[in-house]
Design an enzyme around this catalytic site. Structure first.
Site, PDB file in Angstrom:
ATOM      1  N   GLY A  38      22.556  55.518  36.494  1.00  0.00           N
ATOM      2  CA  GLY A  38      22.072  56.333  37.608  1.00  0.00           C
ATOM      3  C   GLY A  38      20.615  56.748  37.498  1.00  0.00           C
ATOM      4  N   TYR A  42      20.979  49.968  46.702  1.00  0.00           N
ATOM      5  CA  TYR A  42      20.080  50.589  47.681  1.00  0.00           C
ATOM      6  C   TYR A  42      20.839  50.977  48.955  1.00  0.00           C
ATOM      7  CZ  TYR A  42      16.289  48.798  44.729  1.00  0.00           C
ATOM      8  OH  TYR A  42      15.440  48.537  43.685  1.00  0.00           O
TER       9      TYR A  42
END
Lengths: 230, 230
Positions: free
Chosen positions: A159, A195
């Site tokens: 992350g 994304y």
């Protein structure tokens, strides 16, 4: 799964991260990260940056205003909580973002000595992001373009890339920008899914045109010789 | 062919052009040109620019340094040779470029009164270009990104778009930039052929990712609430 489900949970492996503005002392690490990125993208033939060129263009004197010109964020990791020093809190316009990330297991970072942070304290540089303002004429507003976002192999899938991109999105939203944009290679399906999960749309129709090398440099002379200037 | 091949050639129809830096007085024309461009690209749903937003972001006080921030070039045309006034020659960092273009035939510009130039003298605004600096980490050098290049319908296919792009390429080469880049819609085959003829390569693999609207604005609050900041 390396965590156990017992009543007395074992100590959770963890890592602490910080995202801060880069300065001139980060140039050697930035240079190494860019080279790794070129290798990952199979584009080392385009790699010609030097520490000197990065230093003079990204960290001139007086310094560039963060998010109003070329801006580099550095991602650092540590085995212990990261306390911002006075110099970090003085970073104009961007307060460092610290976070704790739980790990499924401990593991070694074989490059940690190569990527030691110039800020000391056992900090290791794990990635970077470079961005700068762009402009949407349709919106009549500035935006931010993210040229590069890179996390070293050892620290992916935790992350951290999202944390850096979210930090830029937050700054952009606060500045009243209309858009944050970046590019992705069409074969990089993991990146595209990542994304899209962040709320981005991938535009299928636009293609980048690039004028570079000798094709560009000939315009320095061509125009005056041949374009019929009066 | 409207030109004759006789021994005594008829007077050749012609038009005179100038490329100069825009200023705040050009905003109404810039706004109209952007709207025409949105119509041409079938993207009017994305058009939300106002004269006020363009004015405050492109022409703040003190003015932005040309080619080091958002930069607008204006293309003007005239039926007679264009002489630069003192104010034009004082345009910091960009000397206006004037040129004569031979026409195959005379024709009317139905929008010439709408697009009268604020500089007077019968000058008519025929197009614009907006660009700003970008950065190549692989090269360790700045470049220039051309966000928009637009010539009104009446004045296309006369080389005026190429003149504006060449003006930017010349500035980029002189400034030591590594690249000039822009985007093209993949269905716009005329534009692609035109750009390739100028020496540009069209990169097939890269796709633009865009975070905008509500998906962007939620990052202004999300991060502090949920990202585990310590």
């Amino acid at each position: 799964m390396s965590t156990s489900g017992g009543a007395s949970p074992p100590e959770q492996p963890e890592v602490f991260t910080r995202i801060r503005l880069a300065d001139r002392r980060d140039v050697p690490n930035i240079h190494r990260l860019i080279h790794q990125m070129a290798e990952f993208e199979l584009l080392t033939d385009l790699f010609s940056a030097t520490e000197s060129s990065l230093s003079s263009t990204l960290f001139p004197s007086p310094p560039l205003l963060p998010f109003h010109s070329f801006t580099v964020l550095i991602l650092e990791i540590s085995q212990s909580p990261i306390h911002n020093a006075a110099e970090d809190d003085s970073d104009q316009g961007f307060r460092p973002i610290t976070c704790r990330i739980a790990l499924k297991s401990t593991f070694a970072d074989p490059e940690e000595s190569i990527f030691a942070s110039p800020r000391g304290d056992g900090l290791v540089v794990a990635g970077f992001l470079l961005c700068f303002p762009n402009y949407s004429t349709f919106m009549g507003r500035p935006g931010i373009y993210v040229e590069d976002i890179f996390v070293r192999e050892s620290w992916r899938r935790l992350g951290m890339g999202k944390m850096m991109l979210a930090a830029v999105a937050r700054e952009a939203a606060r500045m009243g920008c209309g858009r944050v944009e970046w590019c992705v290679l069409d074969w990089n399906k993991n990146a595209i899914a990542f994304y899209e999960g962040m709320g981005a749309e991938v535009l299928p129709q636009w293609r980048i045109c690039r004028l570079t090398g000798e094709e560009l440099s000939k315009y320095a002379v061509d125009e005056e010789d041949s374009a019929g200037r009066r």
